[in-house]
Write an enzyme that holds these catalytic residues in place. Structure first.
Site, short mmCIF file in Angstrom:
data_model
loop_
_atom_site.label_atom_id
_atom_site.label_comp_id
_atom_site.label_asym_id
_atom_site.label_seq_id
_atom_site.Cartn_x
_atom_site.Cartn_y
_atom_site.Cartn_z
N SER A 1 7.18 7.03 12.93
CA SER A 1 7.09 5.75 12.24
C SER A 1 7.83 4.62 12.94
CB SER A 1 7.67 5.96 10.85
OG SER A 1 8.20 4.78 10.34
N ASP B 1 0.80 -1.23 0.00
CA ASP B 1 0.00 0.00 0.00
C ASP B 1 0.84 1.29 0.00
OD1 ASP B 1 1.02 -0.37 2.52
OD2 ASP B 1 -0.88 -0.16 3.60
N HIS B 2 2.11 1.18 0.35
CA HIS B 2 2.94 2.39 0.47
C HIS B 2 3.67 2.73 -0.84
CE1 HIS B 2 2.29 1.94 4.75
NE2 HIS B 2 3.07 2.96 5.04
N ARG C 1 9.61 2.55 11.19
CA ARG C 1 10.60 2.11 10.20
C ARG C 1 11.95 1.79 10.85
NH1 ARG C 1 10.18 8.07 7.52
NH2 ARG C 1 8.04 7.37 7.54
N ASP D 1 4.33 -1.20 11.23
CA ASP D 1 3.84 0.12 10.89
C ASP D 1 3.28 0.73 12.16
OD1 ASP D 1 2.99 1.77 8.20
OD2 ASP D 1 1.74 2.19 9.96
N ARG E 1 -0.09 12.77 10.26
CA ARG E 1 1.24 13.35 10.52
C ARG E 1 1.49 14.53 9.61
NH1 ARG E 1 4.19 7.57 11.33
NH2 ARG E 1 3.60 7.46 13.51
C1 MIC Z 1 4.31 6.35 8.31
O1 MIC Z 1 3.13 6.67 8.42
O2 MIC Z 1 5.25 7.07 8.69
C2 MIC Z 1 4.63 4.99 7.70
C3 MIC Z 1 5.21 5.25 6.39
O3 MIC Z 1 3.44 4.27 7.54
C4 MIC Z 1 5.58 4.27 8.65
C5 MIC Z 1 6.14 3.03 8.14
C6 MIC Z 1 7.26 3.24 7.18
O4 MIC Z 1 8.10 4.10 7.40
O5 MIC Z 1 7.32 2.49 6.23
C7 MIC Z 1 5.00 3.99 10.03
O6 MIC Z 1 4.12 4.69 10.46
O7 MIC Z 1 5.50 3.10 10.75
FE1 SF4 Z 2 0.09 4.85 5.16
FE2 SF4 Z 2 1.48 5.52 7.36
FE3 SF4 Z 2 0.01 7.31 6.03
FE4 SF4 Z 2 -1.19 5.43 7.37
S1 SF4 Z 2 0.09 7.03 8.23
S2 SF4 Z 2 -1.72 6.12 5.32
S3 SF4 Z 2 0.17 3.70 7.08
S4 SF4 Z 2 1.82 6.26 5.28
#
Ligand code: MIC
Ligand code: SF4
Length: 643
Positions: free
Chosen positions: A535, A64-65, A537, A119, A379
């Site tokens: 995140s 999905d990313h 990550r 995630d 965010r």
């Molecule tokens: C985000 O919202 O920052 C992400 C992208 O979903 C991350 C995961 C990632 O960095 O791949 C998260 O929230 O953990």
């Molecule tokens: Fe995707 Fe992270 Fe954004 Fe949620 S917050 S939509 S999991 S990138």
């Protein structure tokens, strides 16, 4: 003594430790999820453990990313994840099927179960009554292999909701109000439980908006009871048999309690660049808007979309605004198409984007330079939209739609009510976007398909008794993982290529960092409080590891990031006296000696020239062993234990 909802679930899943606040507990994990941006690493780590079939009740790999596919990299990664999932008993969710958290609560999650996901918004499942937590990829790999997931036993916070939301006020405004009161640090080390008669008026998708953005409080997770609303939702998803009742006891004890009167809430917005910089929308009404994005795992449910469609119906968006809408799942999109709401959105001038994270992670739809972007996301960290000076405001779908029509930030309560959108009797069920794993006998011979973008895991180092290194970077408070390891369309394709992705490390803070670190060969990072928030990550630990970082010294850590540092074999240290942060400068050469002795007491002295600075370690015994072995993978290989 009565129990909270979280305590009940923890008790049933407790593998080790005692339920005493702050003590490490090990939990049995029923379900796992990964997404593609963290999934490639998680599956490489899982493969290195040599487990044939996952040992969870259900594990799902979502795509999905990284769906832009502007080159072979993402497509190769998707193919790798699909093949590795099929081989090891993991369900695969195709690109376009939807956003992991939305799909997980629609089709997979179950009240009373434990879920970890690579995630940080995995706590979304708390809206369904799950104990759902974000974790690093390595921890998810271990849980898939049947190992425990370890957390410090959280303290319990209770938020009582009273009365009902007013017209055009939204679940998003509830969590923005909680963020206003508690801040991005207020939930650190805590589970937030919602209760009170006000919850009865909130549907599961609305509850999931609240638990989703609980991640921005720094909370371990958030949770709602599983009640008749939950049953209604699962029934409409043809899954009534997954329902169980779950609530806290009358005499349950909470460390903190808050009350929010829903009827008094006004539309709110989180202003740039932090989710807790919350102001009433009404005070922002002179601000002209360039772009609006509706969607993300926070606000992309059918009800959210229907409210937007109702506000847009028969109208036209302002000329100066670009409106992008990404429904959360194929189910949501197909239902919008079926009832005509999609046409209302298109006719009003919206651009319909894929059912993915998209703009939320800078995967396209970045704002113009200096542009004001209203987003229903969770965010708004600096640069996350892909435009460094973009001004991102986080708002409800109602505020977003009202502002799209006027071209200015607009309080939706000044417009006609869109009314409450009830859960439909029956959602449209079509699970063709989920691909089941191969039967185990066929799986043995199945090939795992790897592309040239997949590079080996970086070398970790067993902890040494002395670390002498330069402070290569000194940063302030609330540094997010988006600062440490930025995302966005340019960087994300390298999530399975640590050497390449590390060239972007700390790019928004100091572009010279990767080169300087590489040249130094060894280094230390110094930071303020809540370091590593955001995140899950693990790349925010793996890239610094690759660049030679051996220790990170801060005023305080965010939970998942600290676990990721330990998993990567980087020593996390905390100033005993936060004021000592000011006594260290970038460029100082620091010495940490007698580390092994220090491990016994969780305390070590830092020498910076003449200065002696006491530092604390917040490490469980298991984590010390992991550091001595050189991180989780080496520890697992050496001990034969997954953890
Ligand atoms: C985000 O919202 O920052 C992400 C992208 O979903 C991350 C995961 C990632 O960095 O791949 C998260 O929230 O953990
Ligand atoms: Fe995707 Fe992270 Fe954004 Fe949620 S917050 S939509 S999991 S990138």
């Amino acid at each position: 003594m009565g129990k909270t909802i979280a305590e009940k679930i923890i008790e049933q899943h407790l593998l080790s430790g005692e339920m005493k606040t702050g003590e490490e507990i090990g939990l049995r994990i029923d379900q796992t999820l990964t997404q593609d941006a963290t999934g490639t690493m998680a599956y490489l780590e899982f493969e290195s453990m040599g487990v044939d079939q996952v040992r969870t009740e259900r594990s799902v790999a979502y795509i999905d990313h990284n769906t832009l596919q502007s080159g072979f990299e993402n497509a190769d990664d998707h193919r790798y994840i699909q093949s590795v999932a099929a081989k090891h008993g993991i369900w695969f969710s195709r690109p376009g099927n939807g956003i992991c958290h939305q799909l997980q609560y629609e089709r997979i999650g179950k009240p009373g179960k434990t879920l970890i996901g690579s995630d940080s918004h995995t706590p979304t499942g708390g809206g369904l009554g799950m104990l759902a937590m974000g974790a690093g990829g390595m921890d998810v790999a271990v849980a898939m292999g049947g190992g425990a997931y370890y957390i410090p036993m959280p303290r319990l916070i209770r938020v009582n909701l009273k009365n009902r939301l007013g017209d055009n006020v939204s679940a998003k405004d509830v969590i923005l109000e909680v963020l206003r009161q508690l801040s991005v640090k207020g939930g650190v080390g805590a589970i937030v439980e919602y209760g009170g008669e006000g919850i009865q008026s909130l549907s599961v998708p609305e509850r999931c908006t609240i638990t989703n953005m609980g991640a921005e409080l720094g909370a371990t997770t958030s949770i709602f009871p599983s009640d008749e609303e939950t049953r209604k939702f699962l029934k409409a998803q043809n899954r009534e048999e997954d329902w169980i009742p779950l609530s806290s006891d009358e005499d349950a004890v909470y460390a903190e309690e808050y009350t929010i009167d829903l009827s008094e809430l006004k539309p709110l917005a989180a202003c740039p660049h932090s989710p807790d910089n919350v102001k009433p929308v009404d005070e922002l009404k002179k601000i002209k808007v360039d772009q609006i994005a509706i969607g993300s795992c926070t606000n992309s449910s059918y009800a959210d979309m229907l409210k937007v469609a109702r506000m847009l119906k028969g109208k036209k968006i302002a000329d100066g605004v670009s409106l992008g809408i990404s429904p959360g799942s194929r189910q949501v999109l197909s239902m919008l198409a079926e009832c005509g709401a999609l046409t209302d959105m298109i006719d009003a001038g919206a651009r319909i984007l894929e059912c993915t994270c998209g703009p939320c992670i800078g995967m396209g739809f970045s704002p113009n330079s200096g542009g004001v972007s209203l987003r229903t996301f969770n965010r708004n960290f600096l640069g996350r939209s892909g435009t460094k000076d973009g001004q991102v405001y986080l708002v409800s779908p109602e505020t977003a739609a009202a502002s799209a029509l006027s071209g200015y930030i607009t309080d939706p309560t000044t417009l006609e009510s869109v009314g409450k959108v009830e859960i439909p009797e029956q959602f449209r069920i079509n699970d063709s976007g989920f691909i089941p794993p191969l039967p185990p006998e066929e799986a043995k011979d199945a090939e795992v398909l790897r592309g040239p973008n997949i590079k080996p895991f970086p070398e970790t180092h067993p902890l040494e008794n002395e670390i002498q290194a330069e402070v290569l970077l000194k940063v302030g408070d609330n540094i997010t993982t988006d600062h440490i390891m930025p995302a966005g369309a340019k960087v994300l394709p390298y999530r399975s290529n640590i050497p390449k992705i590390s060239t972007f490390c700390f790019g928004v803070v100091d572009e010279t960092f990767p080169e300087r670190a590489k040249a130094a060969g060894k280094g230390i990072i110094v930071g303020g409080s809540n370091y590593g928030q955001g995140s899950s990550r693990e790349h925010a630990a793996l890239a610094p590891l690759y660049l030679g970082i051996r220790a990170v010294i801060v005023k305080s850590f965010a939970r998942i990031h600290m676990a990721n540092l330990v998993n990567a074999g980087i020593l996390p240290l905390v100033f005993e006296d936060p004021a000592d942060y000011d006594r260290i400068r970038q460029g100082d050469v620091l010495t940490l000696s007698d580390i092994f002795e220090g491990l016994k007491e969780n305390r070590v002295i830092l020498h910076a020239g003449e200065k002696e600075i006491p530092l604390r370690m917040e490490l469980a015994e298991r984590q010390k062993e992991m550091l001595l072995a050189g991180g989780l993978l080496k520890y697992a290989a050496a001990t034969g234990k997954q953890r």
